[in-house]
Design a protein around this motif. Sequence first.
Motif, PDB file in Angstrom:
ATOM      1  N   ASP A  95       0.831  -1.197   0.000  1.00  0.00           N
ATOM      2  CA  ASP A  95       0.000   0.000   0.000  1.00  0.00           C
ATOM      3  C   ASP A  95       0.869   1.252   0.000  1.00  0.00           C
ATOM      4  O   ASP A  95       1.995   1.234   0.495  1.00  0.00           O
ATOM      5  CB  ASP A  95      -0.913   0.015   1.225  1.00  0.00           C
ATOM      6  CG  ASP A  95      -2.015  -1.025   1.125  1.00  0.00           C
ATOM      7  OD1 ASP A  95      -2.353  -1.429  -0.004  1.00  0.00           O
ATOM      8  OD2 ASP A  95      -2.538  -1.441   2.178  1.00  0.00           O
ATOM      9  N   GLU A 130      -1.361   8.321  -9.168  1.00  0.00           N
ATOM     10  CA  GLU A 130      -2.800   8.318  -9.434  1.00  0.00           C
ATOM     11  C   GLU A 130      -3.398   9.659  -9.840  1.00  0.00           C
ATOM     12  O   GLU A 130      -4.165   9.741 -10.800  1.00  0.00           O
ATOM     13  CB  GLU A 130      -3.569   7.894  -8.206  1.00  0.00           C
ATOM     14  CG  GLU A 130      -3.565   6.621  -7.536  1.00  0.00           C
ATOM     15  CD  GLU A 130      -2.477   5.620  -7.521  1.00  0.00           C
ATOM     16  OE1 GLU A 130      -2.192   5.100  -6.447  1.00  0.00           O
ATOM     17  OE2 GLU A 130      -1.932   5.285  -8.568  1.00  0.00           O
ATOM     18  N   LYS A 131      -3.079  10.701  -9.092  1.00  0.00           N
ATOM     19  CA  LYS A 131      -3.745  11.986  -9.305  1.00  0.00           C
ATOM     20  C   LYS A 131      -2.929  12.924 -10.199  1.00  0.00           C
ATOM     21  O   LYS A 131      -3.309  14.085 -10.365  1.00  0.00           O
ATOM     22  CB  LYS A 131      -4.034  12.655  -7.959  1.00  0.00           C
ATOM     23  CG  LYS A 131      -4.994  11.866  -7.077  1.00  0.00           C
ATOM     24  CD  LYS A 131      -5.240  12.564  -5.757  1.00  0.00           C
ATOM     25  CE  LYS A 131      -6.110  11.736  -4.838  1.00  0.00           C
ATOM     26  NZ  LYS A 131      -5.451  10.506  -4.347  1.00  0.00           N
ATOM     27  N   ASN A 172      -4.420   7.911  -0.482  1.00  0.00           N
ATOM     28  CA  ASN A 172      -5.078   6.695  -0.963  1.00  0.00           C
ATOM     29  C   ASN A 172      -6.205   6.324  -0.017  1.00  0.00           C
ATOM     30  O   ASN A 172      -6.253   6.767   1.130  1.00  0.00           O
ATOM     31  CB  ASN A 172      -4.080   5.534  -1.055  1.00  0.00           C
ATOM     32  CG  ASN A 172      -3.648   5.018   0.303  1.00  0.00           C
ATOM     33  OD1 ASN A 172      -3.061   5.754   1.095  1.00  0.00           O
ATOM     34  ND2 ASN A 172      -3.926   3.761   0.579  1.00  0.00           N
ATOM     35  N   ARG A 217     -15.670   2.141  -9.497  1.00  0.00           N
ATOM     36  CA  ARG A 217     -14.333   1.592  -9.697  1.00  0.00           C
ATOM     37  C   ARG A 217     -14.398   0.664 -10.906  1.00  0.00           C
ATOM     38  O   ARG A 217     -15.148  -0.309 -10.935  1.00  0.00           O
ATOM     39  CB  ARG A 217     -13.866   0.839  -8.457  1.00  0.00           C
ATOM     40  CG  ARG A 217     -12.653  -0.091  -8.652  1.00  0.00           C
ATOM     41  CD  ARG A 217     -11.412   0.578  -9.221  1.00  0.00           C
ATOM     42  NE  ARG A 217     -10.954   1.718  -8.462  1.00  0.00           N
ATOM     43  CZ  ARG A 217     -10.069   1.637  -7.475  1.00  0.00           C
ATOM     44  NH1 ARG A 217      -9.580   0.463  -7.127  1.00  0.00           N
ATOM     45  NH2 ARG A 217      -9.691   2.735  -6.851  1.00  0.00           N
ATOM     46  N   ASN A 241     -15.194   5.424  -0.786  1.00  0.00           N
ATOM     47  CA  ASN A 241     -14.197   4.348  -0.702  1.00  0.00           C
ATOM     48  C   ASN A 241     -14.654   3.264   0.262  1.00  0.00           C
ATOM     49  O   ASN A 241     -15.138   3.553   1.357  1.00  0.00           O
ATOM     50  CB  ASN A 241     -12.852   4.901  -0.227  1.00  0.00           C
ATOM     51  CG  ASN A 241     -12.388   6.080  -1.058  1.00  0.00           C
ATOM     52  OD1 ASN A 241     -12.940   7.166  -0.956  1.00  0.00           O
ATOM     53  ND2 ASN A 241     -11.368   5.868  -1.870  1.00  0.00           N
ATOM     54  N   ASP A 279     -11.332   5.493 -11.371  1.00  0.00           N
ATOM     55  CA  ASP A 279     -12.505   5.951 -10.621  1.00  0.00           C
ATOM     56  C   ASP A 279     -13.260   6.980 -11.444  1.00  0.00           C
ATOM     57  O   ASP A 279     -12.661   7.943 -11.954  1.00  0.00           O
ATOM     58  CB  ASP A 279     -12.078   6.555  -9.284  1.00  0.00           C
ATOM     59  CG  ASP A 279     -11.438   5.523  -8.365  1.00  0.00           C
ATOM     60  OD1 ASP A 279     -11.698   4.322  -8.548  1.00  0.00           O
ATOM     61  OD2 ASP A 279     -10.666   5.929  -7.469  1.00  0.00           O
ATOM     62  N   GLU A 288      -9.443   9.461 -10.924  1.00  0.00           N
ATOM     63  CA  GLU A 288      -8.147   8.859 -10.599  1.00  0.00           C
ATOM     64  C   GLU A 288      -7.857   7.685 -11.521  1.00  0.00           C
ATOM     65  O   GLU A 288      -8.775   7.017 -12.001  1.00  0.00           O
ATOM     66  CB  GLU A 288      -8.112   8.358  -9.139  1.00  0.00           C
ATOM     67  CG  GLU A 288      -8.136   9.449  -8.104  1.00  0.00           C
ATOM     68  CD  GLU A 288      -7.881   8.916  -6.691  1.00  0.00           C
ATOM     69  OE1 GLU A 288      -7.353   7.789  -6.563  1.00  0.00           O
ATOM     70  OE2 GLU A 288      -8.211   9.628  -5.734  1.00  0.00           O
ATOM     71  N   ASN A 290      -5.636   4.477 -10.766  1.00  0.00           N
ATOM     72  CA  ASN A 290      -4.912   3.811  -9.686  1.00  0.00           C
ATOM     73  C   ASN A 290      -4.011   2.709 -10.234  1.00  0.00           C
ATOM     74  O   ASN A 290      -4.489   1.731 -10.814  1.00  0.00           O
ATOM     75  CB  ASN A 290      -5.913   3.215  -8.695  1.00  0.00           C
ATOM     76  CG  ASN A 290      -6.764   4.291  -8.035  1.00  0.00           C
ATOM     77  OD1 ASN A 290      -6.353   4.912  -7.071  1.00  0.00           O
ATOM     78  ND2 ASN A 290      -7.952   4.526  -8.588  1.00  0.00           N
ATOM     79  N   THR A 292      -0.754   1.906  -8.338  1.00  0.00           N
ATOM     80  CA  THR A 292       0.210   1.418  -7.340  1.00  0.00           C
ATOM     81  C   THR A 292      -0.229   0.079  -6.740  1.00  0.00           C
ATOM     82  O   THR A 292       0.502  -0.897  -6.799  1.00  0.00           O
ATOM     83  CB  THR A 292       0.415   2.445  -6.217  1.00  0.00           C
ATOM     84  OG1 THR A 292      -0.858   2.859  -5.722  1.00  0.00           O
ATOM     85  CG2 THR A 292       1.163   3.663  -6.719  1.00  0.00           C
ATOM     86  N   PRO A 294      -3.955  -1.317  -6.959  1.00  0.00           N
ATOM     87  CA  PRO A 294      -5.399  -1.211  -7.172  1.00  0.00           C
ATOM     88  C   PRO A 294      -6.170  -2.305  -6.431  1.00  0.00           C
ATOM     89  O   PRO A 294      -5.657  -3.398  -6.175  1.00  0.00           O
ATOM     90  CB  PRO A 294      -5.555  -1.385  -8.690  1.00  0.00           C
ATOM     91  CG  PRO A 294      -4.202  -1.128  -9.257  1.00  0.00           C
ATOM     92  CD  PRO A 294      -3.222  -1.543  -8.211  1.00  0.00           C
TER      93      PRO A 294
END
Length: 323
Positions: A95, A130-131, A172, A217, A241, A279, A288, A290, A292, A294
């Motif tokens: 993570d 991500e962003k 995250n 998602r 989330n 997302d 986003e 993702n 890293t 997901p």
Amino acid sequence: MSLRVAVQMDPLETVKIGGDSSFALMLSAQARGHTLFHYDVRTLAYDASHGAAGRLTCWGAPVTVQKVEGAHFTRGEYRLIDLGEDIDVVLMRQDPPFDLGYITATHLLERLAGRTLVVNDPAAVRNAPEKVFVLDYARFMPPTFIARRIEDVKAFNQRNPGDLVIKPLHGNGGKAVFRVPADGSNLGALIEMFENAWVEPFMVQPFLPDVSEGDKRIVLVDGVFAGAINRKPGEGEFRSNLAVGGSAEASQLTSAEEEICAALGPELKARGLVFVGIDVIGGKWLTEINVTSPTGIVAIDRFNGTDTGAMIWDAIEVRHAAM
């Protein structure tokens, strides 16, 4: 062909097996006859005296997994593992935070190129936070602003009147995502907090009322749509989330979401981003990309009767065979 798979992730003891995507990938790999190893990213070590490619090792252990709550893994003896010689595939699944430690690990894993397949590609992960990566697709995004000065944020709010959402650029799981009312009553305090907590600028967007209907998602495997879930905010919450209490429901793609997937797919595949979760809010607003670590495949498979883990391993095996 049986592969030797090293999974770089957080401690197995902390895994919530009911919804953890990394654990699902391990189960899927094991079902195919692949051998699993687990290691902590903090044990990576690089020895430059072993030729041009060097020698990248970790302190890891063989593991077997099973879907039994409280007894979900068994672990063998820890030993030094040469990731360039003893391993065929590394799954980079720890993570965030996406900090210098994370970035340094991608630099080290990148040195395995041509010997061991790393998924997702570490250089691509490093270059596609991500962003930030999502800014390449601004045509699909709501108005978005990245800054640190309160004066700049106020000017953005004047151009986009109404409530705002402020979030850390490398956060995250919905952590530290705040809603700012239209009167800006908490804006100064939030910016002060962000300035003290993070060295990087933060992201600001208009609050999208459509989020009450969910934040979708969507998972792409090697650039191809694999499945989607709609995540709805919990009671008294605007964040959807699952990690902060959101709930999931089955979902299909809108025509706008199909267009987004078609635009992203070829680039994701070209970059070696095998497992990606994007997302989308309101059926049209991309927020986003993702890459890293997901998540979401367990819920997607539960609702859709699919096997996303198998799709991911199909893609990995094809890539490994082509090395």
